[in-house]
Scaffold this motif. Structure first.
Motif: not given
Length: 205
Positions: A97-100, A172-178
């Motif tokens: 998650l931290a590195v995308g 295609d999850a958003s940042g909040d969804e991730l």
């Protein structure tokens, strides 16, 4: 110093090839992309690709020795191996998650499932994971059968976590969804390890 520059250049070339290959594999599927296409997209010779990646599958599974991570986690911990394994897996989720990379993990898993060649390579890596983890557990305890059972259960748990990821993580999850997907997956990890602790007994290995 010159050798240092050469080594850095090699690592940069390898990373660039890997990045291009991953993009192509995720977009079009592993079996639909040739090594020659990867070389053209990375602007290098085909032989340069093979110098860094002996087989096409190595272009996809380019994280060196991920399957040895669980054994290393057990060796580096003085506590309960199950605690070490749980912490190791949670760290891998948070790092992604931290590195995308959490957003592409779902696509990564789907690409593997669509390719017989990648499935075969993943099976080989999983077998090595079980063997190396069992060896690390043997260094802590002489309960050979129990150690192999635990190693096999951990490998099975990893497959379950990937299945849950496919279910939890939206396309295609958003940042909040991730972030929400990470939290849900961590809850699954906690539940699975609670079951493993109960099944293996309360005593530490």
């Amino acid at each position: 110093m010159e050798l240092g520059r050469r080594e850095r250049k090699k690592q940069q070339t390898k990373a660039a090839i890997s990045e291009v290959a991953t993009m192509l594999f995720l977009e079009r599927g592993f079996d639909a992309v040739t090594v020659a296409e990867v070389a053209r997209a990375a602007d290098v010779a085909v032989q340069t690709v093979f110098n860094h990646f002996p087989a096409k599958e190595d272009l996809f599974f380019d994280e060196e020795g991920w399957w040895r991570g669980p054994a290393r986690a057990v060796r580096e911990s003085a506590g309960d191996p199950l605690d070490a394994l749980e912490a190791h897996y949670l760290a891998s989720i948070r790092e992604r998650l931290a590195v995308g990379h959490l957003a592409t993990w779902k696509q990564f898993v789907r690409t593997i499932e669509a390719s017989p060649a990648l499935l075969a390579r993943r099976r080989m890596q999983t077998e090595e994971l079980v063997q190396t983890l069992a060896t690390a557990l043997d260094e802590r305890s002489d309960e050979r059968v129990r150690n192999r059972l635990l190693a096999a259960q951990y490998a099975a748990a990893q497959n379950l976590f990937e299945e849950e990821l496919l279910r939890i993580l939206p396309d295609d999850a958003s940042g909040d969804e991730l972030v929400e997907a990470q939290q849900q997956l961590e809850q699954v990890v906690a539940e699975v390890f609670a079951i493993l602790r109960k099944g293996m007994g309360s005593e530490t290995v």
